[in-house]
Design an enzyme around this catalytic site. Structure first.
Site, PDB file in Angstrom:
ATOM      1  N   CYS A   2      24.061   3.865   4.431  1.00 50.81           N
ATOM      2  CA  CYS A   2      24.226   5.284   4.081  1.00 50.81           C
ATOM      3  C   CYS A   2      23.359   5.661   2.874  1.00 50.81           C
ATOM      4  O   CYS A   2      23.000   4.798   2.070  1.00 50.81           O
ATOM      5  CB  CYS A   2      25.673   5.556   3.718  1.00 50.81           C
ATOM      6  N   ARG A  27      16.705   4.090   5.383  1.00 54.45           N
ATOM      7  CA  ARG A  27      17.818   3.161   5.211  1.00 54.45           C
ATOM      8  C   ARG A  27      18.629   3.002   6.489  1.00 54.45           C
ATOM      9  O   ARG A  27      19.408   2.070   6.616  1.00 54.45           O
ATOM     10  CB  ARG A  27      18.738   3.658   4.082  1.00 54.45           C
ATOM     11  N   TRP A  74      25.799   5.801   7.978  1.00 53.78           N
ATOM     12  CA  TRP A  74      25.654   4.698   8.931  1.00 53.78           C
ATOM     13  C   TRP A  74      27.078   4.243   9.231  1.00 53.78           C
ATOM     14  O   TRP A  74      27.761   3.707   8.367  1.00 53.78           O
ATOM     15  CB  TRP A  74      24.829   3.575   8.292  1.00 53.78           C
ATOM     16  N   ASN A 100      29.210   5.860  -0.144  1.00 54.59           N
ATOM     17  CA  ASN A 100      28.599   4.667   0.467  1.00 54.59           C
ATOM     18  C   ASN A 100      29.521   3.497   0.191  1.00 54.59           C
ATOM     19  O   ASN A 100      30.044   3.379  -0.917  1.00 54.59           O
ATOM     20  CB  ASN A 100      27.235   4.348  -0.170  1.00 54.59           C
ATOM     21  N   GLY A 101      29.688   2.611   1.162  1.00 56.63           N
ATOM     22  CA  GLY A 101      30.546   1.443   0.961  1.00 56.63           C
ATOM     23  C   GLY A 101      31.695   1.438   1.939  1.00 56.63           C
ATOM     24  O   GLY A 101      31.702   2.207   2.918  1.00 56.63           O
ATOM     25  N   GLU A 482      11.285 -16.216  11.998  1.00 56.40           N
ATOM     26  CA  GLU A 482      10.953 -14.892  11.473  1.00 56.40           C
ATOM     27  C   GLU A 482      10.231 -14.053  12.539  1.00 56.40           C
ATOM     28  O   GLU A 482      10.491 -12.850  12.673  1.00 56.40           O
ATOM     29  CB  GLU A 482      10.101 -15.038  10.205  1.00 56.40           C
ATOM     30  N   LYS A 486      11.520 -10.468  13.969  1.00 54.51           N
ATOM     31  CA  LYS A 486      10.701  -9.252  13.903  1.00 54.51           C
ATOM     32  C   LYS A 486      10.632  -8.595  15.279  1.00 54.51           C
ATOM     33  O   LYS A 486      10.804  -7.398  15.412  1.00 54.51           O
ATOM     34  CB  LYS A 486       9.287  -9.628  13.482  1.00 54.51           C
ATOM     35  N   GLU A 489      14.031  -7.043  16.319  1.00 54.96           N
ATOM     36  CA  GLU A 489      14.389  -5.881  15.492  1.00 54.96           C
ATOM     37  C   GLU A 489      13.692  -4.605  15.939  1.00 54.96           C
ATOM     38  O   GLU A 489      14.330  -3.577  16.074  1.00 54.96           O
ATOM     39  CB  GLU A 489      13.937  -6.115  14.045  1.00 54.96           C
ATOM     40  N   HIS A 505      16.102 -30.597  24.997  1.00 52.59           N
ATOM     41  CA  HIS A 505      17.545 -30.863  24.867  1.00 52.59           C
ATOM     42  C   HIS A 505      18.377 -29.699  25.395  1.00 52.59           C
ATOM     43  O   HIS A 505      19.571 -29.622  25.130  1.00 52.59           O
ATOM     44  CB  HIS A 505      17.898 -31.163  23.408  1.00 52.59           C
ATOM     45  N   LYS A 603      18.211  -0.540   6.194  1.00 54.13           N
ATOM     46  CA  LYS A 603      17.258  -1.232   5.319  1.00 54.13           C
ATOM     47  C   LYS A 603      17.969  -2.119   4.315  1.00 54.13           C
ATOM     48  O   LYS A 603      17.554  -3.243   4.068  1.00 54.13           O
ATOM     49  CB  LYS A 603      16.379  -0.207   4.591  1.00 54.13           C
TER      50      LYS A 603
HETATM   51  O1  M6R Z   1      17.221  -6.707   1.090  1.00 54.71           O
HETATM   52  P1  M6R Z   1      17.389  -8.101   1.558  1.00 54.71           P
HETATM   53  O2  M6R Z   1      16.137  -8.894   1.506  1.00 54.71           O
HETATM   54  O3  M6R Z   1      18.521  -8.817   0.877  1.00 54.71           O
HETATM   55  O4  M6R Z   1      17.794  -7.960   3.087  1.00 54.71           O
HETATM   56  C1  M6R Z   1      18.161  -9.067   3.849  1.00 54.71           C
HETATM   57  C2  M6R Z   1      18.138  -8.714   5.311  1.00 54.71           C
HETATM   58  O5  M6R Z   1      19.056  -7.704   5.591  1.00 54.71           O
HETATM   59  C3  M6R Z   1      16.754  -8.260   5.770  1.00 54.71           C
HETATM   60  O6  M6R Z   1      15.782  -9.232   5.508  1.00 54.71           O
HETATM   61  C4  M6R Z   1      16.768  -7.955   7.277  1.00 54.71           C
HETATM   62  O7  M6R Z   1      16.906  -9.126   8.015  1.00 54.71           O
HETATM   63  C5  M6R Z   1      15.483  -7.210   7.635  1.00 54.71           C
HETATM   64  N1  M6R Z   1      15.787  -6.124   8.496  1.00 54.71           N
HETATM   65  C6  M6R Z   1      14.471  -8.073   8.259  1.00 54.71           C
HETATM   66  O8  M6R Z   1      13.371  -7.405   8.746  1.00 54.71           O
END
Ligand code: M6R
Length: 608
Positions: A2, A27, A74, A100-101, A482, A486, A489, A505, A603
């Site tokens: 949020c 965000r 959110w 937020n929270g 990673e 990516k 996502e 395996h 974000k």
């Molecule tokens: O802000 P942070 O690096 O702590 O965030 C951690 C993860 O939420 C963040 O890396 C998330 O996996 C990203 N969307 C990756 O692209």
């Protein structure tokens, strides 16, 4: 997650609020709303979905005010909908809040308010705060806040309007970021710097339980006991251009392109590029501390955790320190055995990830030293860690992390090299050679990006694939993790990563004619083994793309190659991840995905 923005001042605030919310769109959110004090009452506008819907609603039903709050939501408690969108008001419509929270005890609070005759309009935890403030309102919002805040369990950043005080805006926080700033025409609150950077560069970071009372020309801060506080502002030296797309179609593409510069800026800060020596004062461990290290634990989430895995290998291989990397959300609950002299490194781009903060606090409560690798100045992690090393990536707006990850990898290279040097595992000469190799990375990263048409071509050939397997060994396995994250996502294509030796395996059962397998092939020590694993999937019908530097003939004859410049094995991840970021980007582009704001993602993940 949020986003919050608020204003009290001399200007009609609707345009300011909408602009602020736009800056927070990255965000992630699924509804939005604004409230202002208008003619002595609260006026509200909300809409489900994108901000454009809210703008349209305001176009049809305009409102005007000089004190207001705005929110992008959110969803956590209650589906994304008009009713559940913030701001929320009390039953008398005397006050409005944005939050937020998560309020963890909202259910019992709601029940007890309902027994007192309060009728709720939404399913949100947030409305409980609005109704509590309304129920206990004593004519002074500040004292009412002092009465209500101790009842709330969980986390919150709050902006509050009181219709009886049209010249004031209230805010407070516990566990969720909130900033405050004084502009030329009035005072601002926000959950994140870009929302108000256009109006002020001097930002006050709120601490847990601080309350701020803002009016046009003043901001007063109080601690939880009601004592007035003197707070120092922090000057922000990056500008709005850093948070603009600069002609790129998406922030993700811009941020991928910024990586050569990010590597260069980071090197310039941490290394004296003339003498090719690490600036020791920027390193987290003194020579004595480096020599005494017996164990290091690295903690983070998502991409930051993946950077931690690379860091773990580097610290073990170069500096010979027992190192583990763990997912912060697991670590915090699994009752870890912590050695007295164990050092911690937490990794977080935003510095606000709830699980990483909790894991950091666990280590600190145990009396252990915590170093943070963080990208956001003034964030919770940056402020609470014992030592901060900033990743100099600049603001990262796209939800999918790219440049911050590369900067995190680079910091691990530097920490591992420096620690190895201090511990006597690298001579002065070897250290210089390693730093010279790092100094060549910006140019090489640029060369990878210049070859993007080939990556785009591969993406176009793979557009129909339903799932992708990323494989690798050693550091390449962590890169594969990673790369898979990516792709899923931003393109929503199912993707998995496997240690290449593990395929036989179990996973190899999934390989059939046409399955796409991407092999990360940068680790010379195990290249022969990896080539055997590639053959195992290739002969079973897989279509294989390999990311490699100077690929051996037998590899280039059998599979498609994405070639990257040569670099020492330990540094190859900084280059090899770039084609994978571009691959994910182009796959998402041809599927028409919302690349910078992928569905369901935020974000900075400020709830657990
Ligand atoms: O802000 P942070 O690096 O702590 O965030 C951690 C993860 O939420 C963040 O890396 C998330 O996996 C990203 N969307 C990756 O692209």
């Amino acid at each position: 997650m949020c986003g919050i923005v608020g204003y009290v001042g001399r200007e009609d605030c609707i345009a300011l609020l909408l602009k602020g919310l736009e800056r927070l769109e990255y965000r992630g959110y699924d509804s939005a709303g604004v409230a202002v004090i208008e003619d002595g009452g609260i006026s509200l506008r909300k809409a489900k979905g994108r901000l454009a819907n809210l703008q349209e609603e305001i176009g049809v039903n305009p409102l005007k005010g000089f004190t207001g709050i705005g929110h992008t939501r959110w969803a956590t408690h209650g589906e994304p909908s008009f009713i559940n969108a913030h701001p929320h008001v009390d039953i008398h419509g005397r006050l409005a809040i944005v939050h937020n929270g998560i309020i963890e005890n909202y259910f019992s609070l709601r029940k007890s308010l309902e027994q007192k005759g309060i009728r709720f309009a939404s399913q949100t935890d947030t409305e409980v705060i609005a109704q509590l403030l309304g129920f206990y309102y004593d004519g002074d919002m500040l004292t009412t806040l002092y009465r209500v805040l101790p009842m709330l369990e969980g986390s919150f950043a709050l902006g509050v309007l009181d219709a009886a005080c049209p010249d004031k805006l209230y805010c407070t926080r516990k566990g969720n970021p909130l900033i405050v700033g004084q502009g030329e025409t009035g005072s601002f609150i926000a959950s994140d710097i870009p929302a108000i950077l256009e109006y002020t560069r001097d930002i006050y970071f709120m601490d847990d339980y601080d309350i701020a009372v803002l009016s046009r020309d003043t901001i007063r801060f109080y601690d939880e006991m009601g004592n007035e506080l003197r707070k120092e502002s922090t000057h922000i030296d990056w500008d709005m251009e850093a948070a603009e797309k600069d002609g790129y179609a998406h922030f993700m593409l811009k941020e991928i392109h910024q990586q050569p510069k990010v590597i260069q800026d980071t090197l310039n800060h941490y290394v004296n590029m003339e003498t090719m020596e690490i600036r020791r004062e920027t390193m987290p461990f003194s020579p004595e501390q480096a020599k005494a290290l017996t164990k290091v634990t690295l903690l983070g989430c998502g991409t930051a955790y993946h950077a931690g895995l690379v860091g773990k290998s580097l610290l073990e291989n170069l500096a010979k320190i027992r190192t583990t990397a763990d997912v912060a959300s697991e670590y915090r609950y699994r009752e870890p055995l912590i050695d007295k002299d164990e050092a911690f490194i937490v990794i977080s781009q935003s510095g606000e990830t709830a699980d990483t903060i909790a894991a950091m606090r666990l280590a600190k409560a145990n009396g252990n030293r915590v170093v943070a690798l963080c990208n956001v100045i003034g964030s919770t992690i940056a402020r609470e860690a014992d030592t901060v090393m900033y990743t100099l990536a600049g603001p990262e707006i796209a939800v999918a992390s790219t440049k911050a990850y590369v900067a995190q990898l680079l910091l691990f290279e530097l920490i591992a090299l420096d620690t190895a040097h201090q511990r006597g595992y690298l001579s002065d000469e070897q250290m210089k050679e390693a730093l010279q190799a790092l100094a060549r990375l910006p140019e090489k990263a640029d060369a990878v990006i210049q070859a993007k048409e080939k990556i785009q071509y591969f993406a176009s050939q793979s557009s129909n694939c339903k799932s992708v397997f990323f494989i690798g060994r050693l550091l390449d396995y962590y890169l594969a993790m990673e790369a898979a994250l990516k792709l899923k996502e931003v393109s929503y294509i199912h993707s998995e990563s496997y240690a290449a030796g593990e395929l036989k395996h179990g996973t190899i059962a999934l390989i059939e004619e046409g399955t796409l397998v991407v092999a990360m092939a940068t680790q010379h020590k195990v290249l022969g083994k990896l080539i055997s694993n590639i053959e195992e999937v290739r002969v079973r019908g897989a279509k294989v793309i390999a990311v490699a530097a100077n690929p051996p003939q037998m590899l280039s004859e059998s599979v498609a190659i994405l070639e990257i410049p040569e670099a020492p094995d330990a540094m190859a991840p900084l280059l090899a991840i770039i084609p994978m970021q571009l691959f994910a980007y182009y796959m998402a582009l041809q599927k028409g995905c919302d690349i910078d704001k992928p569905r369901n993602l935020a974000k900075s993940v400020t709830v657990e």
